[in-house]
Design an enzyme around this catalytic site. Structure first.
Site, mmCIF file in Angstrom:
data_model
loop_
_atom_site.group_PDB
_atom_site.id
_atom_site.type_symbol
_atom_site.label_atom_id
_atom_site.label_comp_id
_atom_site.label_asym_id
_atom_site.label_seq_id
_atom_site.Cartn_x
_atom_site.Cartn_y
_atom_site.Cartn_z
ATOM 1 N N THR A 1 23.504 16.895 3.703
ATOM 2 C CA THR A 1 24.920 17.285 3.811
ATOM 3 C C THR A 1 25.744 16.055 4.182
ATOM 4 O OG1 THR A 1 24.353 19.547 4.426
ATOM 5 C CG2 THR A 1 26.554 18.774 5.047
ATOM 6 N N SER B 1 16.689 14.838 1.405
ATOM 7 C CA SER B 1 16.557 15.511 2.701
ATOM 8 C C SER B 1 15.077 15.736 3.000
ATOM 9 C CB SER B 1 17.295 16.853 2.622
ATOM 10 O OG SER B 1 17.168 17.556 3.825
ATOM 11 N N HIS C 1 13.618 18.062 5.083
ATOM 12 C CA HIS C 1 13.070 19.382 5.385
ATOM 13 C C HIS C 1 12.771 20.235 4.156
ATOM 14 C CE1 HIS C 1 16.688 22.171 5.167
ATOM 15 N NE2 HIS C 1 17.314 21.012 5.227
ATOM 16 N N CYS D 1 22.350 28.308 1.915
ATOM 17 C CA CYS D 1 23.446 27.628 2.606
ATOM 18 C C CYS D 1 24.759 28.351 2.399
ATOM 19 C CB CYS D 1 23.604 26.204 2.107
ATOM 20 S SG CYS D 1 22.170 25.232 2.440
HETATM 21 N N1 PMP Z 1 21.911 19.725 -1.474
HETATM 22 C C1 PMP Z 1 21.049 20.661 -1.927
HETATM 23 C C2 PMP Z 1 20.827 20.804 -3.396
HETATM 24 C C3 PMP Z 1 20.376 21.470 -1.013
HETATM 25 O O1 PMP Z 1 19.527 22.407 -1.471
HETATM 26 C C4 PMP Z 1 20.609 21.297 0.369
HETATM 27 C C5 PMP Z 1 19.910 22.175 1.390
HETATM 28 N N2 PMP Z 1 20.236 23.532 1.285
HETATM 29 C C6 PMP Z 1 21.509 20.309 0.785
HETATM 30 C C7 PMP Z 1 22.135 19.544 -0.170
HETATM 31 C C8 PMP Z 1 21.798 20.075 2.241
HETATM 32 O O2 PMP Z 1 20.727 19.379 2.846
HETATM 33 P P1 PMP Z 1 20.595 19.304 4.435
HETATM 34 O O3 PMP Z 1 20.060 20.631 4.870
HETATM 35 O O4 PMP Z 1 19.613 18.178 4.670
HETATM 36 O O5 PMP Z 1 21.911 18.993 5.001
#
Ligand code: PMP
Length: 372
Positions: A70, A196, A198, A315
């Site tokens: 993010t 990312s 996780h 998200c």
């Molecule tokens: N971009 C995509 C395509 C994602 O799937 C996600 C996670 N849901 C993110 C960005 C955000 O990543 P983070 O959880 O590390 O902020």
């Protein structure tokens, strides 16, 4: 519990979990300090940077660790859009961490152009190229969709975009692609690439932005000058060191049979629309619309029976409708009943077989209730 929501997050691997404790006990030093144990921690951070860089086929100095994708995406959009001049192009399929900062720029008067999607969830490239002009300064197109698994040929798109306007900065959100499909970003025309930890068995709260050597973008956070002065703040040592474990351990060979099996089972259920296709999917994500059921209700029933699946994008689960599925022209009735099933290398075929039986019987149960 059978966990099939790995696009939302993954369980940290055993190696990551074990390493966390030893990092907390032995590697707690501030990596900027100059005594030997701190220098050792700094060295381990550099080794983690090297492991990430190797996966992206780039050099270590092109990797800047962040608090996650993010942050990396916000950085790319806000700082990549240099001097807030010209126009910026994103796609209808982008994750909210790209879409929202772009919309915020639009709110401040920026010219933000949005490329549509094809029916299979990939970017409509012809329409995208048609939006580019001599004033386009930034393009952001995701590599793999977090909602459908659709893969965009971002290296090729970046190359062609720069043939139209060579000054463009090209960013791609690589979160759902990293370690899962080839990501030879270093040699490509891509300038910025977000990842990312996780989503691949690492920890939440750590990610990275690849910044090609020849690209100057403004610092994300000012302060103590960490991360080559680009992203200040004492490093997330545990997150970064275990990011290396996750990258090294990730085995991308094991999910294809799960994907094929699940698609086969879903296709046998009456009135199910699968929005993910083997030919353009990394095999990790299945988006399926189930006619006549409410996805939240189905998700709860599955939860009660020990199967955890997602709904579109986790998200944005607070937002009711799926912008991405709408952009793919999926029927509303199928969007209402859309679930997302996503795998990790630790999932087994037995788990998926059990989950598919539970899904099929719950769909039948719900439909028979609705039909009286
Ligand atoms: N971009 C995509 C395509 C994602 O799937 C996600 C996670 N849901 C993110 C960005 C955000 O990543 P983070 O959880 O590390 O902020």
């Amino acid at each position: 519990m059978i966990y099939l929501d790995n696009a939302a997050t993954t369980k940290p691997t055993e190696k990551v979990i074990a390493h966390c404790e030893s990092i907390l006990r032995d590697d707690f030093y501030n990596p900027s300090a100059l005594y030997y144990p701190a220098i050792q921690v700094k060295t381990e951070i550099e080794e983690a940077r090297k492991a990430v860089a190797e996966k992206l086929k780039c050099t270590s100095n092109e990797i800047v660790f962040t608090s996650g994708a993010t942050e990396a995406n916000n950085w790319a959009i806000n700082c990549g859009f240099k001097n807030k001049k010209g126009n910026i192009i994103i796609s209808e399929g982008e994750h909210p961490s790209v879409f929202e900062p772009a919309m915020a720029l639009k709110g401040k008067g920026a010219d933000v152009r949005i490329a549509p999607l094809c029916k299979n969830g990939t970017i409509d490239c012809d329409k995208l190229f048609g939006l580019i002009d001599e004033n386009t300064s930034l393009i952001s197109i995701m590599h793999v969709s977090n909602e459908t698994g659709a893969v965009n040929p971002v290296a090729e798109i970046a190359k062609r975009a720069k043939q139209i306007n060579k000054k463009i900065i090209f960013h791609s959100d690589g979160v759902q692609a990293f370690c899962k499909i080839p990501t030879d970003i270093g040699p490509s025309a891509i300038d910025l690439y977000s990842i990312s930890a996780h989503k691949i068995g690492g920890l939440k709260g750590v990610g990275a932005l690849y910044i090609a050597d020849n690209i100057n973008i403004a610092s994300m956070i000012l302060g103590g000058g960490q991360e080559k002065r680009l992203r200040s703040g004492t490093e997330n040592v545990m997150g970064i060191l275990t990011f290396k474990d996750a990258v090294e351990d990730f085995n991308d060979a094991s999910v294809k049979p799960l994907f094929e099996y699940a698609i086969d089972c879903l296709s046998k259920i009456d009135k199910v629309k699968v929005n993910s296709f083997m030919e353009n999917s990394g095999g990790y994500i299945i988006s399926a619309g189930i006619y006549g059921v409410k996805s939240e209700v189905l998700q709860h029933l599955l939860n009660d029976d020990g199967v955890l699946v997602g709904l579109g994008s986790a998200c944005s689960s607070k937002v009711k409708k799926s912008r991405v599925l709408e952009a793919m022209n999926v029927d509303k009735a199928y969007i209402d009943g859309n679930i997302r099933i996503s795998f990790c290398p630790q999932n087994t075929l037995e788990e998926v077989q059990a989950a598919m039986n539970i899904i099929a019987s719950n769909v039948q149960k719900l439909r028979s209730k609705i039909n009286g």
